[in-house]
Design an enzyme around this catalytic site. Structure first.
Site, PDB file in Angstrom:
ATOM      1  N   GLU A   1       0.822  -1.208   0.000  1.00  0.00           N
ATOM      2  CA  GLU A   1       0.000   0.000   0.000  1.00  0.00           C
ATOM      3  C   GLU A   1       0.854   1.256   0.000  1.00  0.00           C
ATOM      4  O   GLU A   1       0.520   2.251  -0.633  1.00  0.00           O
ATOM      5  CB  GLU A   1      -0.962  -0.006   1.194  1.00  0.00           C
TER       6      GLU A   1
ATOM      7  N   HIS B   1     -11.571  -6.311   8.064  1.00  0.00           N
ATOM      8  CA  HIS B   1     -12.330  -6.060   6.834  1.00  0.00           C
ATOM      9  C   HIS B   1     -13.587  -5.254   7.146  1.00  0.00           C
ATOM     10  O   HIS B   1     -14.595  -5.387   6.472  1.00  0.00           O
ATOM     11  CB  HIS B   1     -12.719  -7.380   6.143  1.00  0.00           C
TER      12      HIS B   1
END
Lengths: 455, 347
Positions: free
Chosen positions: B48, B118
């Site tokens: 990322e 998540h």
């Protein structure tokens, strides 16, 4: 010493286009170094190598240097002059090598870029052939019958557990699952080669290590169902196992976050003079993101001893981890082991991997290259394992798993209070307050809340 | 769809991230790579920090860099690039450089079974960083207009998409190119008794609460903030000046959540007008739990309860309680209430 190049297209062409990026003359600050190189070097450089005698002079405003980035072209007279100038004995040594922090670096007159890829890929250490025969001349750690049979049984257990839990997810009984199919040898052989004092920092595809260490099928099922017997108390998604008594750190979904943590664990073991090591696992997600020959080649780049091993050869993995453990503990140095394998299952129950890889490739690894089949052939050839034992084992494990699932499903969910526990060692006042307020809300709106969570 | 609309017009737009070339894990980029080519729509390594760093470089060269972080839960490795690089790119160079073409998309929020990694709603972290904008759409139609505005905005934008809605929300989305203004909140339901402010997926939960409250004769005004930074304080202020009450709701933990900022700002601006303390119905101060998710979430009934207690704040005041008598005397609260009530009647 500065090396000067112009922005001339010819020069860019002369060098590999892939490094053209480095040649863009963004940094003009090196211009002031012009007095380090006498003017003859310009003539020679441009004359002999670039066939554009006036390149530098014509375009002097764009001259740029690549100090430290490029070596001098082989036949420049400037180079010869420099060598002559320092031919004095006092300087000779200095001219062939320099003491650079971290070790002596020799000089070369060749401007040679290190290729982005070696001519040959690093070979892969293996002991067993695909047919389960010992490869002549292989050096490996002997495995006795008891260990070998336990290894094989554990691999089979892991495989059946994966199949049954995967199905349970498909039936909607658990919310998520992720198999280790294809990586059974890495799981089990690595576990067998370690001692239970060795600390494991897993990724999430290594439940076999827990299995080897005695984590029961019921314990696995409890975690996947998030019931009150789950050590994680239902807080995390299925497969996020962890067991303090088995020296197995609790799994975290983010990738490779455990690698630097492992170094801290290792330092602690070292300071405490423990006869143990830490093993951190990571998969392709953490390693195979660039075009290098896997991760094994990065060992040297980081100054870490490394080896590539056939991850589908349980004997090779076992021998490698045993040897690595010896080095780590007795030489106090880290070792990087790259075990080549293939994730036969989808990434998880949320993935369909046939969208990005061919079905026959998966099939090939599932059958022809199965780590279980290979190890079984070897164990079988040794006369340590029979077909009858195989079918009895499979039947029994299946039965135990179905039972474990039933029990886990019937076991109550963790108490609501567990939602607030373990955020800190003790419940701070904000959480006290929130728990109280939540309980009042539940009293008013019982229908909004699952009935299987005891209040 | 949105990205198609954008890509059609602009040849300096790039879309990339983990699995984006295959369409992305939520299928948001399906077909884009076939349509615009692999040089414009591509996969990145699972890194990322690298994704955002790359996007900053691309944007700094005058391109539109649309970077996807697969889950907002995984944006934290990129935090340094966003906070110390993207957000300060313009400021630190005296506006010689900027990475305004940068848009970072990331699905956020609860999904029913996502557990710790998540499900999170990390918007407040980014709202604390001057130099980036934070945008969260509530529906597909909004998403298209706001995303196009974010991509074209000359500032870096963090664009959180409610993943709960990827599968649930169905809405007619115009085919044409349209933009919805950033930093402009929208009143999506008018009312007179209390103002409710939210964003993203939470708005549909809040709307249900408004409908329920109406049955009890409470008229709720529901406002979609849409852009969290810089936010439309004026619209909220004028609504609260009308209703005299405010409730903010978000999925992220209550402490330090963006609701706290709204509450503080509106209290500053509307102190004398407020008839009850600002209510916050938010996620709890625990990591996002798996089994306990239904307990953790700011549900319709939690909101409804808060609406009622806010609207009935004074009538539920137990005047016989010595503590409350003390409070009334100390703060002269009753007088303020009286003035406020009077004020409303006059208005």
């Amino acid at each position: 010493m500065a090396i000067w190049l112009s922005r001339s297209r010819k020069i860019a062409h002369f060098l590999n286009p892939k490094i053209a990026y480095f040649l863009q003359p963004e940094d003009f600050s090196y211009k002031i170094h012009v007095n380090y190189v006498n003017s003859s070097s310009f003539r020679t450089l441009s004359g002999e190598n670039f066939r554009s005698p006036h390149a530098f002079l014509d375009n002097s405003a764009t001259v740029s240097a690549l100090q430290r980035r490029c070596r001098r072209p082989e036949s420049t007279r400037a180079g010869e002059q420099v060598e002559t100038r320092y031919s004095d004995d006092d300087y000779e040594d200095e001219n062939q090598a320099m003491d650079f922090p971290g070790g002596r670096v020799s000089f070369t007159h060749e401007m040679k870029f290190i290729s982005e890829a070696a001519d040959k890929r690093i070979p892969c250490y293996r002991v067993l052939s695909d047919d389960g025969y010992l490869i002549a001349g292989s050096r490996f750690e002997q495995v006795d019958k008891e260990t070998a049979v336990k290894m094989y049984k554990s691999m089979v257990t892991l495989q059946i557990m994966d199949n049954i839990f995967y199905e349970a997810q498909r039936q909607g009984r658990i919310s998520f699952y992720l198999t280790s199919t294809g990586e059974e040898a890495i799981n089990i052989a690595a576990a067998a080669a370690l001692t239970s004092d060795d600390v494991i920092l897993p990724q999430y595809r290594e439940p076999g290590i827990l299995l080897w260490r005695g984590f029961t099928l019921q314990e696995f099922a409890n975690q996947c169902f998030g019931n009150n017997a789950d050590y994680g108390k239902g807080k995390q998604m299925p497969i996020h196992y962890g067991s303090n008594k088995h020296n197995f750190f609790t799994i975290s979904s983010p990738i490779a976050t455990q690698l630097p943590q492992a170094a801290g664990v290792a330092y602690s073991l070292k300071m405490d003079k423990k006869e143990a090591c830490v093993v951190a696992f990571t998969g392709d997600g953490g390693t195979k993101q660039f075009r290098s020959d896997g991760v094994v080649v990065k060992g040297q780049a980081y100054g870490i001893r490394s080896i590539r091993v056939d991850g589908n050869d349980a004997l090779a993995v076992y021998s490698t981890i045993r040897a690595a453990r010896e080095m780590v503990i007795h030489e106090q140095k880290p070792v990087l082991v790259e075990a080549l394998s293939y994730r036969v299952g989808h990434h998880s129950t949320s993935d369909d991997s046939t969208k990005y890889r061919p079905v026959d490739e998966i099939e090939h690894w599932k059958t022809a290259r199965s780590p279980l089949a290979r190890f079984r052939k070897w164990v079988h050839k040794n006369g340590w394992w029979t077909d009858d034992e195989e079918s009895e084992l499979r039947g029994s494990i299946r039965k135990q798993l179905l039972n474990a699932i039933q029990v886990a499903e019937k076991t109550e969910k963790p108490q609501l209070a567990e939602m607030f526990s373990d955020v800190y060692d003790n419940l701070p006042s904000n959480l006290h307050e929130q728990e109280k307020s939540l309980r009042e809300t539940i009293k008013r709106h019982r229908q909004d809340y699952p009935t299987d969570v005891p209040l | 769809m949105i990205l198609v609309a954008y890509g059609r017009q602009v040849d300096c737009a790039y879309v990339f991230g983990e699995d984006v070339g295959f369409g992305g894990v939520f299928r948001c980029t399906t077909g884009l790579s076939d349509r615009f080519g692999k040089q414009r729509v591509f996969n990145t390594p699972l890194c990322e920090q690298g994704i955002v760093g790359f996007a900053i470089g691309l944007a700094a060269m005058g391109n539109r860099a649309i970077a996807e972080i697969q889950f907002a839960d995984y944006i934290f490795p990129a935090f340094d690039q966003i906070v110390n690089e993207a957000a300060k790119f313009r400021y630190r160079s005296g506006n010689q450089f900027n990475c305004g073409g940068l848009t970072i998309r990331a699905p956020y929020g609860a999904v029913g079974h996502g557990g710790h990694y998540h499900s999170q709603s990390p918007e407040a972290f980014f709202c604390h960083v001057p130099g980036i904008k934070v945008v969260i759409p509530r529906s597909p139609q909004q998403a298209k207009g706001l995303l196009l505005s974010s991509i074209r905005d000359p500032n870096p934008v963090v664009f959180f998409e409610p993943k709960w809605l990827y599968r649930l929300a169905v809405e007619e989305v115009p085919e044409n190119d349209y933009m919805l203004p950033l930093s402009e909140a929208e009143v999506i339901r008018e009312g007179s008794d209390i103002t409710l402010v939210g964003w993203g997926a939470q708005l549909s939960v809040m709307e249900q609460a408004c409908v329920e409250a109406e049955k009890d004769g409470i008229s709720c005004e529901l406002i979609d903030l849409k852009t969290l930074i810089p936010w439309d304080k004026e619209k909220i202020e004028s609504s609260v000046n009308k209703t005299g009450r405010l409730l903010v709701s978000h999925e992220a933990p209550i402490t330090g959540g963006f609701g706290a900022e709204i509450s503080a700002s509106i209290t500053e601006r509307c102190f004398l007008r407020l008839e009850a303390p600002v209510a916050r119905v938010c996620g709890l101060d625990t990591p996002f739990p798996l089994v306990f998710e239904p307990f953790y979430l700011p549900t319709k009934n939690k909101i409804l309860d808060a609406i009622k207690s806010t609207v009935n704040y004074y009538s539920s005041y137990d005047k016989s309680s010595p503590v409350h008598q003390h409070t009334l005397l100390e703060k002269n609260h009753l007088w303020i209430y009286a003035f406020n009530a009077l004020d409303r009647r006059v208005a």
